[in-house]
Every structure is written in C-alpha cells, then in structure tokens.
Scaffold this active site. Structure first.
Site, PDB file in Angstrom:
ATOM      1  NE  ARG A   1      -4.019 -34.042 -25.961  1.00  0.00           N
ATOM      2  CZ  ARG A   1      -4.721 -33.643 -27.037  1.00  0.00           C
ATOM      3  NH1 ARG A   1      -5.109 -32.387 -27.128  1.00  0.00           N
ATOM      4  NH2 ARG A   1      -5.013 -34.486 -27.997  1.00  0.00           N
TER       5      ARG A   1
ATOM      6  CE1 TYR B   1       7.768 -16.050 -11.352  1.00  0.00           C
ATOM      7  CE2 TYR B   1       6.392 -16.676 -13.207  1.00  0.00           C
ATOM      8  CZ  TYR B   1       7.405 -16.961 -12.310  1.00  0.00           C
ATOM      9  OH  TYR B   1       8.053 -18.174 -12.391  1.00  0.00           O
TER      10      TYR B   1
ATOM     11  CG  ASP C   1      -0.599 -13.235 -10.745  1.00  0.00           C
ATOM     12  OD1 ASP C   1      -0.966 -13.826  -9.712  1.00  0.00           O
ATOM     13  OD2 ASP C   1       0.444 -13.548 -11.352  1.00  0.00           O
TER      14      ASP C   1
ATOM     15  CE  LYS D   1       5.445 -19.193  -6.717  1.00  0.00           C
ATOM     16  NZ  LYS D   1       5.133 -19.629  -8.085  1.00  0.00           N
TER      17      LYS D   1
END
Length: 406
Positions: A58, A127, A198, A223
C-alpha cells in the site's frame, strides 16, 4: 525507482521515443524487455524501515515503478521549468509521477492540499465528477469556490488574490476552452498559489504544463494514456519533492492504490500513445472541418478550426489540437426540442459508440447534459465526440448519416 539506468539523455529524445523506451528493465543478456507483473502485497523486511524500502504494497509497490518512470519522463520533457533552480540557473528537480486507483482518486489527493476555510479557483467547465467533489469539500470544510472562465486570463489572475489552489483544465471538458498556461501559471506562482493542470485531454504529447510552471499535472490514466478502455487509473506528476511526499502519503493513508495488473496494462497501452494520438488528432481535425460545413450542424468546437476561440492560443502552446470535438446539431424546421435532436443523432450512429468515456482506440460520443451534474452553462444539446483510430472516412460516413437521419 529507475528501471532503466542505461538510456540516452532524455533531453535528446523525442516524446514519441520516450513513450516507448522509458520504464524498461535494465538491459541484460537473456533479460526481459518488458517489466513483469509482481503480485505482492508484502515484502521481506526487518529492522527500521527506510523511505526507499519496499515493505508493504500500500505504501510502495514495484509494480508501479515502470509506469511512473515513463509518465514522469514524458511530463518532464528534459527541460527545466520556471520552478526549477534559481535565477542563476540552479539544478533541475526531476519530475516524479504517482499512480492512483482512478482519476478521481488523483483529484481527491489534489483537493486534500486545500486547508479548511481555504479558497479554490477552478474552471466553470471541467470534469463534472471533480466539480461535484469540489462542492462537497466546500460544504464540509468551508472552502470557497471561485469559478472562472479559464480562457479569460484577466479573470483567472484576479481570482487568484488570496487563493490557495488553482485548478486548470486546458482544453476544458467538454467546452474545449483553452487557457493561456504560461500567463495563468506564472500569475499563480507570483501570487504564491499552488497550481494543478489536468492534462488528460492534451496528454504529455500535446503539452507539458510543468514547463509552464505548474506545480502538479493531473491525468485520468483511464483515457489516452492507457488508451484501450480496459482500466481505471489516475496519476499525478510534480517536480516538488516535498509535494510528492505529501501526495504519496495521502495515497497511502487513503488507500487510493492501483492494482499491479492494471498498471501493467496502462504501461502497455502507453507504448502506442504517440501513434494513437497522432492518428486521433489528425482525424479529429478533418472531421471538425467537415462538420463545420455540414448543413445539419449548428456549431462545432475544435481548436484546429481557424474560427475557434481557442485556435490561436492552442496553436501557440500545444503540439496539435487534441482529439475531442464538441458538436451541436441544427434544429429541424418545426421542431423545438434540441435535446431530442441531439439524442436522435446518438441513437442513429452505428460505428461510433454511445459511451461516457474518451481517449480509447474506439470513437465515442454522448450528450453531456444527460448527466445531471454537468455544468448548467453547457448547452443541453452539446455532443462530445472522442475520436479514435478507425478510418476517418468510415467515421465520417457514420456521422453524416446520423446527422441526416429524419
């Protein structure tokens, strides 16, 4: 952790080469040319744990390293940005990438940088899930949200006064507004405001915001980077080592970690990014040109069009114009329902896929306002088209018949 100690200087390589060569295992006779997929949750560890030691997956995971190295090399570009060194030309801090379980996990990590009662400057169009999260943070933590037209440089600069964080999308989702990155990021730095860009739509092949002074670059890896509509991942890239440590700690404590196999798939997809994106951009520009002349189209948005509001700015600061198109079908005589008209086009396509994602090898389209959380300033009949890598004539034939369908 570098997996490729033997390579030419990154500054001497094209991004199209970096995307193929970075993140490879070290060369050895009989060795692998691709990284393996280490399937470990736990590592052998004793004594005091050092920062670079693998102990529990983790916190750090060697399955992530090849992809993170490749993305960092792409966004870094081998060129120091305004944040690197001092006025006398100090040494450049290399970029560091962090992979997350999703693009929204990466967005959440960025928003965690906001103090309670702080101020976030963000685009009016961006977004939609990220905007929903911003509103929730505002309600729960007293954060002030200052929405701006990201293409209006003066408005962005004015909004930075007393702000804590600037979020930029360029081009924006779904309106394709283009920000003046050097100007707004330079103003943020001068004002002491952290900035996040972004870069999902443009990819590192279209622009590298770190070179314009961004503190953090954000990606929905789902994407274009992965590119095959088969994984959900996100990523952040920064040259600020302290900021990277803060974001890494957030990833660890919030469990926003990626699975080994998903990251391996993303790296495999990344290898063809240059070819995929080149094809998709070229097809998008051609489709936008034809759509602008189509008798059944009222409006087209794509920065490649000379009349598009973002054309000059995109031409000056981007390498290409991206592969997302905005289209509004023309209303039919006697029909007063633009939403129904747009939905009819979506229903009539046979090759294009009605779907909400983007950046895959397959071409997709959707009416964005079908999502109730989309910005109310987005036209209700706006179709967002994500152009894939199919033959452009086939894509055009399908769009043309859908637009002409009674």
């Amino acid at each position: 952790m570098s997996t490729t100690p033997e390579h030419p200087e990154r500054s001497a390589l094209s991004p199209a080469t970096i995307v193929v060569s970075a993140g490879r295992p070290a060369r050895a006779q009989g060795g692998h040319i691709n990284p393996s997929v280490p399937m470990n949750s736990t590592y052998v560890s004793r004594g005091v744990v050092t920062p670079d030691e693998l102990s529990y997956a983790r916190g750090d995971n060697d399955a992530w390293h090849p992809f993170e190295e490749a993305l960092a090399a792409l966004e870094d570009g081998g060129t120091a940005g305004p944040a690197d060194g001092d006025a006398a030309g100090g040494a450049q801090q290399p970029a560091e990438a962090l992979v997350f379980s999703s693009g929204m996990a990466a967005v959440a990590a960025v928003f965690s940088l906001l103090p309670d009662g702080g101020t976030l400057v963000l685009p009016r169009h961006a977004y939609q899930a990220g905007m929903v999260l911003a509103r929730q943070i505002s309600e729960r933590h007293g954060v002030t949200l200052r929405y701006v037209d990201i293409a209006d440089t003066d408005a962005v600069v004015a909004a930075l006064d007393g702000a804590d964080l600037l979020l930029v999308e360029s081009p924006t989702n779904p309106m394709l507004e283009v920000a003046d990155l050097p100007a707004v990021l330079g103003a943020a730095r001068a004002a002491g405001v952290r900035s996040v860009v972004d870069n999902t739509f443009a990819t590192p092949l279209g622009q590298r915001p770190l070179e314009h002074g961004a503190d953090v670059v954000l990606h929905s890896v789902t994407k274009y980077l992965a590119g095959h509509s088969d994984v959900v991942l996100g990523a952040l890239v920064t040259r600020d080592a302290d900021l990277a440590a803060t974001l890494r700690e957030h990833r660890t404590l919030h469990g926003a970690i990626a699975g080994p196999f998903e990251v391996w798939l993303a790296l495999r997809g990344l290898r063809t990014l240059a070819l995929r994106f080149e094809r998709a951009q070229a097809s998008a520009a051609e489709l936008a040109r034809r759509l602008a002349e189509h008798p059944e189209v009222a409006e087209v948005r794509h920065p490649s069009l000379p009349g598009d509001p973002g054309h000059a700015r995109a031409k000056a600061q981007m390498n290409g114009f991206g592969a997302i198109i905005g289209v509004r079908p023309k209303a039919r005589a006697g029909a007063a329902d633009p939403v129904g008209r747009a939905d009819a086009v979506v229903d009539a396509v046979r090759l294009w896929l009605p779907a909400t994602s983007l950046g895959g090898v397959e071409s997709m389209l959707e009416r964005r306002r079908r999502w109730g959380t989309e910005a109310q300033t987005v036209p209700e009949d706006l179709l967002r088209l994500s152009v894939g890598i199919e033959d452009v004539e086939d894509l055009w034939s399908d769009l043309d018949q859908a637009l002409r369908t009674p």
